[in-house]
Scaffold this motif. Structure first.
Motif, mmCIF file in Angstrom:
data_model
loop_
_atom_site.group_PDB
_atom_site.id
_atom_site.type_symbol
_atom_site.label_atom_id
_atom_site.label_comp_id
_atom_site.label_asym_id
_atom_site.label_seq_id
_atom_site.Cartn_x
_atom_site.Cartn_y
_atom_site.Cartn_z
ATOM 1 N N ALA A 130 -28.146 -49.650 24.159
ATOM 2 C CA ALA A 130 -27.371 -50.263 23.085
ATOM 3 C C ALA A 130 -28.265 -50.639 21.908
ATOM 4 N N ALA A 131 -29.440 -51.167 22.192
ATOM 5 C CA ALA A 131 -30.377 -51.524 21.124
ATOM 6 C C ALA A 131 -30.794 -50.286 20.335
ATOM 7 N N ALA A 132 -31.052 -49.183 21.037
ATOM 8 C CA ALA A 132 -31.425 -47.935 20.362
ATOM 9 C C ALA A 132 -30.267 -47.411 19.523
ATOM 10 N N ALA A 133 -29.041 -47.533 20.039
ATOM 11 C CA ALA A 133 -27.876 -47.071 19.292
ATOM 12 C C ALA A 133 -27.690 -47.873 18.004
ATOM 13 N N VAL A 134 -27.912 -49.197 18.082
ATOM 14 C CA VAL A 134 -27.803 -50.027 16.874
ATOM 15 C C VAL A 134 -28.846 -49.597 15.844
ATOM 16 N N ARG A 135 -30.068 -49.365 16.299
ATOM 17 C CA ARG A 135 -31.122 -48.940 15.370
ATOM 18 C C ARG A 135 -30.817 -47.571 14.753
ATOM 19 N N ALA A 136 -30.008 -46.772 15.454
ATOM 20 C CA ALA A 136 -29.634 -45.442 14.957
ATOM 21 C C ALA A 136 -28.383 -45.476 14.077
ATOM 22 N N GLY A 137 -27.853 -46.672 13.839
ATOM 23 C CA GLY A 137 -26.705 -46.792 12.950
ATOM 24 C C GLY A 137 -25.358 -46.729 13.637
ATOM 25 N N GLU A 138 -25.338 -46.776 14.970
ATOM 26 C CA GLU A 138 -24.080 -46.717 15.706
ATOM 27 C C GLU A 138 -23.548 -48.112 16.010
ATOM 28 N N ALA A 139 -22.286 -48.160 16.395
ATOM 29 C CA ALA A 139 -21.674 -49.406 16.866
ATOM 30 C C ALA A 139 -21.714 -49.427 18.389
ATOM 31 N N VAL A 140 -21.819 -50.626 18.960
ATOM 32 C CA VAL A 140 -21.882 -50.787 20.416
ATOM 33 C C VAL A 140 -21.023 -51.977 20.833
ATOM 34 N N VAL A 141 -20.716 -52.028 22.116
ATOM 35 C CA VAL A 141 -19.996 -53.170 22.696
ATOM 36 C C VAL A 141 -20.970 -53.941 23.573
ATOM 37 N N TYR A 142 -20.986 -55.267 23.437
ATOM 38 C CA TYR A 142 -21.920 -56.082 24.208
ATOM 39 C C TYR A 142 -21.283 -57.417 24.579
ATOM 40 N N PRO A 143 -21.731 -58.025 25.683
ATOM 41 C CA PRO A 143 -21.134 -59.289 26.124
ATOM 42 C C PRO A 143 -21.767 -60.492 25.431
ATOM 43 N N THR A 144 -20.992 -61.557 25.298
ATOM 44 C CA THR A 144 -21.516 -62.858 24.878
ATOM 45 C C THR A 144 -21.038 -63.885 25.907
ATOM 46 N N GLU A 145 -21.324 -65.155 25.668
ATOM 47 C CA GLU A 145 -20.874 -66.186 26.599
ATOM 48 C C GLU A 145 -19.380 -66.459 26.449
ATOM 49 N N THR A 146 -18.743 -65.896 25.435
ATOM 50 C CA THR A 146 -17.302 -66.101 25.232
ATOM 51 C C THR A 146 -16.522 -64.825 25.558
ATOM 52 N N VAL A 147 -16.622 -63.814 24.708
ATOM 53 C CA VAL A 147 -15.913 -62.545 24.909
ATOM 54 C C VAL A 147 -16.866 -61.396 24.571
ATOM 55 N N TYR A 148 -16.417 -60.158 24.807
ATOM 56 C CA TYR A 148 -17.235 -59.010 24.416
ATOM 57 C C TYR A 148 -17.192 -58.831 22.902
ATOM 58 N N GLY A 149 -18.347 -58.436 22.352
ATOM 59 C CA GLY A 149 -18.476 -58.266 20.922
ATOM 60 C C GLY A 149 -18.680 -56.815 20.526
ATOM 61 N N LEU A 150 -18.456 -56.548 19.239
ATOM 62 C CA LEU A 150 -18.660 -55.217 18.671
ATOM 63 C C LEU A 150 -19.823 -55.327 17.690
ATOM 64 N N GLY A 151 -20.913 -54.637 18.003
ATOM 65 C CA GLY A 151 -22.142 -54.832 17.242
ATOM 66 C C GLY A 151 -22.622 -53.599 16.515
ATOM 67 N N ALA A 152 -23.206 -53.814 15.343
ATOM 68 C CA ALA A 152 -23.878 -52.772 14.568
ATOM 69 C C ALA A 152 -24.905 -53.461 13.687
ATOM 70 N N ASP A 153 -25.802 -52.684 13.106
ATOM 71 C CA ASP A 153 -26.857 -53.213 12.246
ATOM 72 C C ASP A 153 -26.232 -53.882 11.015
ATOM 73 N N ALA A 154 -26.381 -55.193 10.916
ATOM 74 C CA ALA A 154 -25.741 -55.949 9.832
ATOM 75 C C ALA A 154 -26.401 -55.725 8.479
ATOM 76 N N THR A 155 -27.543 -55.044 8.460
ATOM 77 C CA THR A 155 -28.197 -54.723 7.184
ATOM 78 C C THR A 155 -27.816 -53.335 6.683
ATOM 79 N N ASP A 156 -27.073 -52.572 7.485
ATOM 80 C CA ASP A 156 -26.719 -51.182 7.189
ATOM 81 C C ASP A 156 -25.240 -51.116 6.807
ATOM 82 N N ALA A 157 -24.955 -50.870 5.526
ATOM 83 C CA ALA A 157 -23.571 -50.889 5.045
ATOM 84 C C ALA A 157 -22.695 -49.887 5.781
ATOM 85 N N SER A 158 -23.210 -48.692 6.050
ATOM 86 C CA SER A 158 -22.419 -47.667 6.738
ATOM 87 C C SER A 158 -22.079 -48.100 8.165
ATOM 88 N N ALA A 159 -23.052 -48.722 8.843
ATOM 89 C CA ALA A 159 -22.819 -49.196 10.205
ATOM 90 C C ALA A 159 -21.782 -50.313 10.221
#
Length: 209
Positions: free
Chosen positions: A11-40
Motif C-alpha cells: 500500500a505504501a508503494a502504491a501511494v508513492r506511485a500515485g495510486e489510491a489504497v484502502v487502509y484501516p484506522t482506529e475508527t473505520v477503513y480509509g481511502l488514501g492517496a498522496d495528499a501532495t499529488d493533485a492527480s492522486a
C-alpha cells in the motif's frame, strides 16, 4: 503478521506511485492517496463520488509531520498534543505542499493522527501525507471490514491493507479549535467540547455538515 506487513508495504508503494489504497484506522477503513499529488487526490474524489467542493483531510504519523504540512497556532498545537493520536480530525491552516484539490482551494485542512499502530506504520512507510477519508461511496455507510467495501471501489484501488475489523466504528470528530467550532460530532466529541469550553471560556459551536 507477515501478510499484514507485506500488504502495508504494498500500500505504501502504491501511494508513492500515485495510486489510491484502502487502509484501516482506529475508527473505520480509509481511502488514501498522496495528499501532495493533485492527480492522486482527484482519484480519491472520483472513487468516492465526492463533490469537489468538500475538502478531504490528511493523515500523518505524528505531530511533527503535522507541523511539516500544516501551520497550527500555539493554541491549536496544544489541542493537538491533548487529542492526537486519537479519533479527532483537527482543522488548521494548511501548508504549501498540500494539493489545492485536497482543500477545495481553501486555506485550512483537517489533520488526522490515528491512534492505531497499523495506520501509523503505513503512513511512515508511505513517507508522505495521505488522504484521510472513509473508504465508502459518498452517502453510503462507512466500513469496518474489507468485506464491506463497495466491489467497484475495491477493484479500482492499488492495494487494500486488511487488518480485520477496525477497533471502533464511529468516525472522528472534526474540530477547528482555533475557531472554536465542531464541524462533525464523532468519537470523543464530548471530551473535545469540554476541553474547548474550559480553555476558551465559551462552549464550541456545532456546525453539522
Amino acid at each position: 503478521m507477515s501478510n499484514l506487513d507485506d500488504s502495508i508495504d504494498a500500500a505504501a508503494a502504491a501511494v508513492r506511485a500515485g495510486e489510491a489504497v484502502v487502509y484501516p484506522t482506529e475508527t473505520v477503513y480509509g481511502l488514501g492517496a498522496d495528499a501532495t499529488d493533485a492527480s492522486a487526490v482527484e482519484r480519491v474524489f472520483e472513487l468516492k463520488g465526492r463533490d469537489r467542493s468538500k475538502p478531504l483531510s490528511v493523515g500523518v504519523p505524528d505531530a511533527a509531520a503535522a507541523r511539516e504540512y500544516a501551520r497550527p497556532t500555539p493554541f491549536e498545537t496544544r489541542f493537538m498534543e491533548r487529542f492526537l493520536p486519537g479519533p479527532v480530525t483537527v482543522v488548521v491552516e494548511r501548508g504549501p505542499d498540500l494539493s489545492d484539490v485536497l482543500t477545495a482551494g481553501g486555506d485550512r485542512v483537517g489533520v488526522r493522527v490515528p491512534d492505531y499502530d497499523v495506520t501509523l506504520d503505513f503512513y511512515r512507510r508511505a513517507d508522505r501525507p495521505v488522504t484521510a477519508t472513509s473508504a465508502n461511496r459518498s452517502g453510503a455507510p462507512s466500513v469496518r471490514t474489507p468485506a464491506e467495501l463497495d466491489p467497484e471501489l475495491r477493484d479500482r484501488v492499488g492495494a487494500v491493507v486488511d487488518a480485520g475489523e477496525t477497533p471502533g466504528g464511529t468516525e472522528s470528530t472534526v474540530v477547528d479549535p482555533g475557531r472554536n467550532v465542531i464541524h462533525r460530532r464523532g468519537a470523543m466529541a464530548d471530551e473535545v467540547a469540554s476541553w474547548l469550553a474550559e480553555e476558551t471560556g465559551d462552549p464550541p459551536s456545532v456546525d453539522s455538515e
